[in-house]
Design an enzyme around this catalytic site. Sequence first.
Site, PDB file in Angstrom:
ATOM      1  CB  CYS A  63      97.103 101.052  87.899  1.00 35.23           C
ATOM      2  SG  CYS A  63      96.970 102.417  89.023  1.00 35.23           S
TER       3      CYS A  63
ATOM      4  NE  ARG B 117      78.392  94.733  78.166  1.00 30.97           N
ATOM      5  CZ  ARG B 117      78.483  94.998  76.887  1.00 30.97           C
ATOM      6  NH1 ARG B 117      78.742  96.230  76.479  1.00 30.97           N
ATOM      7  NH2 ARG B 117      78.315  94.063  75.990  1.00 30.97           N
TER       8      ARG B 117
ATOM      9  CD  GLU C 104      65.480  82.748  82.849  1.00 31.73           C
ATOM     10  OE1 GLU C 104      65.115  81.973  83.735  1.00 31.73           O
ATOM     11  OE2 GLU C 104      66.593  82.667  82.277  1.00 31.73           O
TER      12      GLU C 104
ATOM     13  CE1 TYR D 291      81.859  89.388  78.821  1.00 32.58           C
ATOM     14  CE2 TYR D 291      80.644  91.449  78.932  1.00 32.58           C
ATOM     15  CZ  TYR D 291      80.883  90.170  79.399  1.00 32.58           C
ATOM     16  OH  TYR D 291      80.137  89.690  80.430  1.00 32.58           O
TER      17      TYR D 291
ATOM     18  N   GLY E   7      68.801  86.835  76.602  1.00 33.92           N
ATOM     19  CA  GLY E   7      69.837  86.855  75.579  1.00 33.92           C
ATOM     20  C   GLY E   7      69.598  87.763  74.395  1.00 33.92           C
TER      21      GLY E   7
ATOM     22  CE1 TYR F 151      74.261  90.754  82.779  1.00 35.84           C
ATOM     23  CE2 TYR F 151      73.574  91.660  80.670  1.00 35.84           C
ATOM     24  CZ  TYR F 151      73.442  90.723  81.672  1.00 35.84           C
ATOM     25  OH  TYR F 151      72.474  89.751  81.562  1.00 35.84           O
TER      26      TYR F 151
ATOM     27  NE  ARG G 144      73.463  91.919  76.382  1.00 35.50           N
ATOM     28  CZ  ARG G 144      74.686  91.975  76.910  1.00 35.50           C
ATOM     29  NH1 ARG G 144      75.340  93.100  76.923  1.00 35.50           N
ATOM     30  NH2 ARG G 144      75.257  90.896  77.416  1.00 35.50           N
TER      31      ARG G 144
END
Length: 417
Positions: free
Chosen positions: A344, A312, A273, A316, A239, A373, A276
Amino acid sequence: MHEFKYKNNRLYCEGVSVEKLARKFGTPLYVYSYATLIDHYSKLKSAFRQINPLICYSVKANSNLSILKALVSKGAGLDIVSGGELFRAIKAGCPAERIVYASVGKTDGEIRVSIKRGILSFNVESIAELENINRIAKIFNKVANIAIRINPDVEPKTHKFITTGKLTNKFGIDFNSAYEIIIQRYKFTNLNICGLHMHIGSQITEADPYVAAILKLASFIEKLKGQGINLKYLNIGGGLGIVYDKENPQTAEKFAQRILPLLKKTGLKIIMEPGRFIVGNAGILLTKVLYIKSTPVKKFVVVDAGMNDLVRPALYDAYHQVLPTSYVPCPSSYEKVDVVGPICESADYFAKERKLPYVLAGDYLAVMSAGAYGFSMASNYNSRRRAAEVLVRGNKAFLIRRRETFTDLIRDEIIEP
Ligand code: PLP
């Protein structure tokens, strides 16, 4: 922070001009910097050196075998979420005892292979899953290592789609239920419940939410100790946030300063873990300008990459810096444009109302911080072939995934007779 830098107004990845890569391998093209990847892994490892954590890189962030192999060869473990990721982890040479497996929906087949392989731990997300792993382990006469994924109910202050540690999210088990499970662990004859796990969200730029969650887990660990129950592992998830725009995320050192004392106090072996943090800024997406389109109200730069390559922004509303791969410094030539793909959907964009140097059809642009990602969330939407991937090491560039072909697109389809 990363090895994508301008030299004489041309963008380089380490020692290689990215424009040369675009011409050689075509676009859209993912380009990764080996030095940046390893540097980020090493920074985290070094910041926490006092406790020597097992850093299980989160495969979902970027699952290319060469990326996995590079990290595994430096001692990393892997955090997986599916049978497919287990397959990749094994292909990349990761020892099973360095693999941890989280997911709210592990299937019987996935559990079976993971038990047979002897992975380090299942991060278990529900009582039903616990019972199922116990049942399957019994069939194989094995004992599976378990970490209970705790949902600590903290606010990570990030995008709602990547918040995972609130009770309203589907992830993890609340403290009371976890306590009941652990107290009655003798019921699970084929499980060794030896750890706790948490993962509170992604792109978290400050330590406070981690501190809040770890404090809750630490007092839970103490409560268990009071019952004579001594766990072995504490997995604090991933994270850690990175710079996409103007964020000012904590460095690994600053993060360690805040949470190391809390972790040390637990006396448990620490697992992390990150995904990113390790690979996000180690990759870019190169794309070619196809057309310049001006309307009465806007100017669009239409490029050959789309939301199928990097979803992304569409998913987001995420910000990615967009840079020309070469430019002539001239502040007066900057103009506000939307950089959009050919798909499209109106959500198919990389930048909106962004000031960019004047570009022409045929120029190349780099969508920065696309290592995490990016490709791993790519799709074939609009029957577009997924991009090629290149890994740069010093002055050398290695093709680590070839561009898909049209035949790849229909390979698994069967025309009804
Ligand atoms: N661990 C778990 C359980 C996750 O779900 C995720 C991401 O969703 C990660 C680790 C990696 O997160 P990040 O890439 O933000 O470090």
